[in-house]
Scaffold this motif. Structure first.
Motif, PDB file in Angstrom:
ATOM      1  N   VAL A   4       0.838  -1.196   0.000  1.00  0.00           N
ATOM      2  CA  VAL A   4       0.000   0.000   0.000  1.00  0.00           C
ATOM      3  C   VAL A   4       0.872   1.244   0.000  1.00  0.00           C
ATOM      4  N   ARG A   5       1.942   1.219   0.761  1.00  0.00           N
ATOM      5  CA  ARG A   5       2.852   2.367   0.815  1.00  0.00           C
ATOM      6  C   ARG A   5       3.547   2.550  -0.536  1.00  0.00           C
ATOM      7  N   LYS A   6       3.934   1.435  -1.177  1.00  0.00           N
ATOM      8  CA  LYS A   6       4.566   1.520  -2.494  1.00  0.00           C
ATOM      9  C   LYS A   6       3.602   2.122  -3.514  1.00  0.00           C
ATOM     10  N   ALA A   7       2.345   1.676  -3.478  1.00  0.00           N
ATOM     11  CA  ALA A   7       1.345   2.201  -4.409  1.00  0.00           C
ATOM     12  C   ALA A   7       1.102   3.684  -4.140  1.00  0.00           C
ATOM     13  N   GLY A  12       2.241   9.269  -5.884  1.00  0.00           N
ATOM     14  CA  GLY A  12       2.676  10.575  -5.433  1.00  0.00           C
ATOM     15  C   GLY A  12       1.906  11.082  -4.239  1.00  0.00           C
ATOM     16  N   LEU A  13       1.205  10.190  -3.547  1.00  0.00           N
ATOM     17  CA  LEU A  13       0.430  10.599  -2.383  1.00  0.00           C
ATOM     18  C   LEU A  13       1.291  10.745  -1.138  1.00  0.00           C
ATOM     19  N   VAL A  14       2.395   9.993  -1.054  1.00  0.00           N
ATOM     20  CA  VAL A  14       3.321  10.084   0.069  1.00  0.00           C
ATOM     21  C   VAL A  14       4.729  10.181  -0.492  1.00  0.00           C
ATOM     22  N   ASP A  15       5.673  10.655   0.325  1.00  0.00           N
ATOM     23  CA  ASP A  15       7.061  10.731  -0.092  1.00  0.00           C
ATOM     24  C   ASP A  15       7.680   9.348  -0.071  1.00  0.00           C
TER      25      ASP A  15
END
Length: 147
Positions: A4-7, A12-15
């Protein structure tokens, strides 16, 4: 890093703190590219500009801001490229002028103009066939004729 973090990082939602260099190689060399080169973030994506140009499978999209941008529409169309003209960002008076210009352009070069949506038009050269998305005629016998 979780999926989920990779997606989220990919969107571009998280750094992305991973410093993964796969997508950022050659960032400094961007200025050395010619203006016609396409910028692609994923190195697995191949832009088929040369082969598309050779076989005539190019479509231009233009979103003009004013009537001054009509020249770009004319140059693409004159080169035999179908053009999608999106006039949603223009004032009504300038949009009418662009449509009049496009109608004269298509008439003069024996092409056609078709309204795709509100204030969006497709200009096609004489050698281009427009295929509608409607279903072909269905057979009168068979599975679909269950009367």
């Amino acid at each position: 890093m979780g999926s989920v973090r990779k997606a989220s990082a990919w969107l571009g939602l998280v750094d992305d703190n991973n410093d993964d260099e796969r997508y950022y190689d050659g960032y400094e060399d961007d200025a050395a590219e010619s203006p016609g080169d396409a910028w692609v973030t994923d190195p697995r994506v191949k832009v088929a500009t040369e082969s598309a140009e050779e076989t005539g499978r190019r479509i231009g999209t233009v979103t003009p801001d004013s009537f001054r941008d009509a020249r770009g529409i004319g140059e693409l169309f004159r080169d035999g490229v179908p053009v999608i003209v999106n006039l949603t960002a223009m004032e009504a008076a300038d949009a009418k002028r662009v449509v009049d210009f496009a109608a004269g352009l298509t008439f003069g070069l024996r092409g056609s103009i078709e309204r795709v949506a509100t204030r969006v038009f497709l200009l096609t050269p004489a050698h281009t066939e427009i295929v509608s998305g409607e279903a072909a005629s269905r057979p009168t016998d068979g599975f679909f004729n269950q009367s």
